[in-house]
Scaffold this active site. Sequence first.
Site, PDB file in Angstrom:
ATOM      1  N   LYS A   1     -17.300  -0.866   6.372  1.00 31.47           N
ATOM      2  CA  LYS A   1     -17.827  -1.840   5.667  1.00 31.47           C
ATOM      3  C   LYS A   1     -19.445  -1.555   5.367  1.00 31.47           C
ATOM      4  O   LYS A   1     -20.073  -1.673   4.417  1.00 31.47           O
ATOM      5  CB  LYS A   1     -17.386  -3.177   5.693  1.00 31.47           C
ATOM      6  CG  LYS A   1     -17.736  -4.112   4.794  1.00 31.47           C
ATOM      7  CD  LYS A   1     -16.883  -5.652   5.447  1.00 31.47           C
ATOM      8  CE  LYS A   1     -17.228  -6.604   4.246  1.00 31.47           C
ATOM      9  NZ  LYS A   1     -16.389  -7.861   4.599  1.00 31.47           N
TER      10      LYS A   1
ATOM     11  N   GLU B   1       0.852  -1.248   0.035  1.00 31.06           N
ATOM     12  CA  GLU B   1      -0.095  -0.019  -0.041  1.00 31.06           C
ATOM     13  C   GLU B   1       0.994   1.271  -0.031  1.00 31.06           C
ATOM     14  O   GLU B   1       0.390   2.311  -0.309  1.00 31.06           O
ATOM     15  CB  GLU B   1      -0.882   0.022   1.337  1.00 31.06           C
ATOM     16  CG  GLU B   1      -2.009  -0.923   1.104  1.00 31.06           C
ATOM     17  CD  GLU B   1      -1.740  -2.380   1.675  1.00 31.06           C
ATOM     18  OE1 GLU B   1      -0.417  -2.419   1.973  1.00 31.06           O
ATOM     19  OE2 GLU B   1      -2.636  -3.358   1.621  1.00 31.06           O
TER      20      GLU B   1
ATOM     21  N   MET C   1      24.286   8.381   2.051  1.00 32.75           N
ATOM     22  CA  MET C   1      24.175   9.787   2.756  1.00 32.75           C
ATOM     23  C   MET C   1      24.528   9.748   4.310  1.00 32.75           C
ATOM     24  O   MET C   1      25.351  10.507   4.788  1.00 32.75           O
ATOM     25  CB  MET C   1      22.825  10.116   2.592  1.00 32.75           C
ATOM     26  CG  MET C   1      22.609  11.741   3.103  1.00 32.75           C
ATOM     27  SD  MET C   1      23.734  12.880   2.289  1.00 32.75           S
ATOM     28  CE  MET C   1      22.873  13.523   0.904  1.00 32.75           C
TER      29      MET C   1
ATOM     30  N   PHE D   1     -11.195  -7.184  14.086  1.00 27.00           N
ATOM     31  CA  PHE D   1     -10.166  -7.857  13.366  1.00 27.00           C
ATOM     32  C   PHE D   1      -9.768  -6.614  12.053  1.00 27.00           C
ATOM     33  O   PHE D   1     -10.901  -6.088  11.637  1.00 27.00           O
ATOM     34  CB  PHE D   1     -10.349  -9.038  12.539  1.00 27.00           C
ATOM     35  CG  PHE D   1      -9.730  -9.652  11.662  1.00 27.00           C
ATOM     36  CD1 PHE D   1      -8.177  -9.893  12.043  1.00 27.00           C
ATOM     37  CD2 PHE D   1      -9.828  -9.561  10.145  1.00 27.00           C
ATOM     38  CE1 PHE D   1      -7.245 -10.455  11.267  1.00 27.00           C
ATOM     39  CE2 PHE D   1      -8.858  -9.946   9.402  1.00 27.00           C
ATOM     40  CZ  PHE D   1      -7.583 -10.352   9.759  1.00 27.00           C
ATOM     41  N   GLN D   2      -8.494  -6.172  12.198  1.00 24.12           N
ATOM     42  CA  GLN D   2      -8.157  -5.287  11.333  1.00 24.12           C
ATOM     43  C   GLN D   2      -8.772  -3.936  11.463  1.00 24.12           C
ATOM     44  O   GLN D   2      -8.872  -3.043  10.490  1.00 24.12           O
ATOM     45  CB  GLN D   2      -8.324  -5.716   9.714  1.00 24.12           C
ATOM     46  CG  GLN D   2      -7.127  -6.749   9.492  1.00 24.12           C
ATOM     47  CD  GLN D   2      -7.117  -7.244   7.979  1.00 24.12           C
ATOM     48  OE1 GLN D   2      -8.058  -6.761   7.246  1.00 24.12           O
ATOM     49  NE2 GLN D   2      -6.054  -7.914   7.611  1.00 24.12           N
TER      50      GLN D   2
HETATM   51  C1  LIG Z   1      12.582   5.492   5.008  1.00 29.12           C
HETATM   52  C2  LIG Z   1      13.683   6.147   5.606  1.00 29.12           C
HETATM   53  N1  LIG Z   1      14.810   5.712   6.325  1.00 29.12           N
HETATM   54  C3  LIG Z   1      15.618   6.310   6.735  1.00 29.12           C
HETATM   55  C4  LIG Z   1      16.075   7.381   6.204  1.00 29.12           C
HETATM   56  C5  LIG Z   1      17.405   7.826   6.650  1.00 29.12           C
HETATM   57  N2  LIG Z   1      18.371   8.001   5.389  1.00 29.12           N
HETATM   58  C6  LIG Z   1      18.602   9.143   4.656  1.00 29.12           C
HETATM   59  S1  LIG Z   1      19.426   9.014   3.271  1.00 29.12           S
HETATM   60  C7  LIG Z   1      19.890   7.243   3.636  1.00 29.12           C
HETATM   61  C8  LIG Z   1      20.551   6.432   2.862  1.00 29.12           C
HETATM   62  C9  LIG Z   1      19.939   5.997   1.489  1.00 29.12           C
HETATM   63  O1  LIG Z   1      20.808   5.028   0.889  1.00 29.12           O
HETATM   64  P1  LIG Z   1      20.539   4.807  -0.561  1.00 29.12           P
HETATM   65  O2  LIG Z   1      19.309   4.433  -1.042  1.00 29.12           O
HETATM   66  O3  LIG Z   1      21.762   3.623  -0.919  1.00 29.12           O
HETATM   67  O4  LIG Z   1      21.108   6.308  -1.250  1.00 29.12           O
HETATM   68  P2  LIG Z   1      22.802   6.881  -1.146  1.00 29.12           P
HETATM   69  O5  LIG Z   1      22.711   7.714  -0.056  1.00 29.12           O
HETATM   70  O6  LIG Z   1      23.409   5.904  -1.031  1.00 29.12           O
HETATM   71  O7  LIG Z   1      22.605   7.532  -2.522  1.00 29.12           O
HETATM   72  C10 LIG Z   1      19.034   7.032   4.832  1.00 29.12           C
HETATM   73  C11 LIG Z   1      19.208   5.763   5.685  1.00 29.12           C
HETATM   74  C12 LIG Z   1      15.352   7.941   5.274  1.00 29.12           C
HETATM   75  N3  LIG Z   1      15.401   8.961   4.663  1.00 29.12           N
HETATM   76  N4  LIG Z   1      13.925   7.494   5.074  1.00 29.12           N
END
Ligand SMILES: Cc1ncc(C[n+]2csc(CCOP(=O)(O)OP(=O)(O)O)c2C)c(N)n1
Lengths: 194, 584
Positions: free
Chosen positions: B161, B49, B481, B111-112
């Site tokens: 529902k 979803e 990042m 439920f749900q």
């Molecule tokens: C749902 C979610 N969980 C954690 C984060 C924290 N976060 C920001 S960037 C990142 C790394 C992203 O990794 P990747 O998709 O490999 O991208 P890269 O930075 O390596 O290009 C994380 C864990 C986030 N922004 N969103």
Amino acid sequence: MRQAVVSGAPGTNLSPEESAVVSLPQEPDLHIFAAIVENKFGVLARIAGLFSRRGFNIFSLAVAPTADPSYSRITIVVDVHNTDVNQIAKQLDKLVNVINISELHPSDSLERELMLARVGAADLEAVTDVISEYGGEVLDHADGEAIVSVSAHPDRLDRCERQLRPFGLHVLQRTGRIALRALDADEPAVGMTA
Amino acid sequence: MELTGAQALMRSLEMSGVEVMFGLPGGAILPVYDPVLDSPIRHVLVRHEQGAGHMAQGYAHVTGKPGVAMVTSGPAATNIVTPLCDAFMDSIPMVVVTGQVAMSAIGSDAFQECDTTGITMAVTKHNYLVTDPADIPRIVAEAFHIATTGRPGPVLIDLPKDVSNATMDWYWPDGVDLPGYRPRHEIDPAAIAEAARLIRTAERPVIYAGGGLLKARAAEALRELAEMCDIHVVTTLMARGVFPDRHRLCLGMPGMHGNYTAVTAMQQADLLINLGARFDDRVTGNPAHFAPAAKVIHVDIDPAEHGKVRVPDVPVAGDAKVAIEALIEALRPGDGSSVTDAMADRSVWKSTVSGWQEQYPLSYDQPSSGHPLKPQYVVEQLRDHTPDDTIVVAGVGQHQMWASQFWQFDHPYTWVNSGGLGTMGFAVPAAIGAKVGRPDRTVWAIDGDGCFQMTAQELISASAENIPVKVGILNNAYLGMVRQWQELFYAERYSEVYLSADHPDYVGWAEAMGCVGIRVESAEEVVPAITKANAVNDRPVVIDFRVDTEEKVYPMVPAGGSNDDIILGPEGDADAALKGSAPS
Ligand SMILES: Cc1ncc(C[n+]2csc(CCOP(=O)(O)OP(=O)(O)O)c2C)c(N)n1
Ligand SMILES: [Mg+2]
């Protein structure tokens, strides 16, 4: 201890990274808002939720239907110590169920609050004296206790409460203030009437 | 005509102009899925979803129409909370319908059952629990009105529902009656006059163009204003494409990973003309040190944005396009002389700005041997070997910043990303939604390896429905990042950020999902792979670009720092470690 979430609020110089839960030793800076809202399921939760997620502090809240039961009037007293008053009004105004919102200035408003208290009444006459001084009444008494009721300006209620303390204040319930703009007060800004 | 609540819902969606919806059925929404079979509305079946929500967002981003998603109660409703929050942060118009347990069961932990309206109250512009089937047309009409007017946003309708199964007499309302909803604000002529005066007298003005301009469909008005007044424009992450990157007045993206000229021009401006932006902390850095000498004109359709972060000298509440047109009118001299004649002398400022542009361009170094492959090089090759109006969709992380920095955006509505919430996993489903909305366009997702793993399953939906999106994974084997922050601010102590380049096998995974999978390991292979991907039109394509794991995003303003402390490249890393605060 009162606490507020300070999140980059105007004038605080804090970035979200530096945001923190800080304690507020200062005196509260209370402002009164009156809102007319649709009398619908969940409206109070929307308002309470907005206050908590924006870090606004509710000091007291009173809600009841207006003369037209499809609307309710809410009087919210807010501690604006760390918040921009305009932000509160503008964010509230964005809620779809809020019809209008206005700030009531104490100088041109009439304020009242109701107090019910169960107090020690070994000396019932003395208690009655205090209560009548504030225009209240003794509603019930038995076994050295009395239940009293006073309606007054909240500041007067504070004083009454202090005077009752020595008798033993066993249960205290205050309603939170309600307020109306005085008849001779200036009209507020357009779209912000209440 | 008597209809069931379920039929009334589908009919109301049709009446609201819905052409496509994204969703997945389940118990509480079952009654509504029956009339889906008879409806002209196209339904795209998702695999999770969250995918439905992000697809609806991607669709809304590129078409300007509200995205629609429908899911069942409980876990399905909670699965769509992330897209709702994302749409709320980025002001994306969206209507989400959730099933709910029968009215008689609400409150019994059935439920749900979950308190969907309670949970989503904080992440929707408004939400509804339907208690009477007769209310359905009115509520649907209101939901679309609220989602699309004023500052757009997501609206949720929770449908029990038994309400879907009960019957009602069909009607369609003439309009909506929402006494507490006042999305329109007349532009204040006095504010416009004062704004025009500030623009005339400013010596170092900068237009700070935000995502609100795209919502207001104000790209042309913006261009007219900028050209007429000869004022530079920065485009925020949400506004990329609203002003052409190739335009002589465009300074590109400001903010934490903005380019030096955009960041510094804002920082040293004496007038910021904020059009539909919200002084986000990723743009301002520490707000106390942001653009200290600047007066501020702030145009926003949401008056609550005025003074939320920065108190404007001239707040203008209203639609950005209407406001810009009023500004242009106020600035145009009656005698036909040039507008710029009436303005302060800005020649010194202009040469300062072009000096920065020459001295501090965005840069990276792709070794000629081809190893290691630089992610920025991949973005540039994608940019140069795809149609000019390609829609680019990003995930969240380093790859997102490189995509925004190194793509050249010359058209509005060609950039789709998760700005405010920064939702990893956004790219794949949002790209699918974008392609559904604009089947005539090439849609490329530039994704991270970490992000891809969060929502890649939606490529199965895309294969099944013949939605030929293309995904370029900048596979750096890391949550890059986060790794960058750990390298700079945590003494290279890498904690839980390694993903491995080989697990999963992205090519094998892509093929298992019915896509074409391609692996690229060196610079020489980049262009042939892109050419091959562009030629595929009957299914999705995934390219696994194996890029340098150590590459970092520059420039960089450490979180909570001042924009004066911008770090241009690795030489500045030592400073960064000193100045930076904890990452987020
Ligand atoms: C749902 C979610 N969980 C954690 C984060 C924290 N976060 C920001 S960037 C990142 C790394 C992203 O990794 P990747 O998709 O490999 O991208 P890269 O930075 O390596 O290009 C994380 C864990 C986030 N922004 N969103
Ligand atoms: Mg990565």
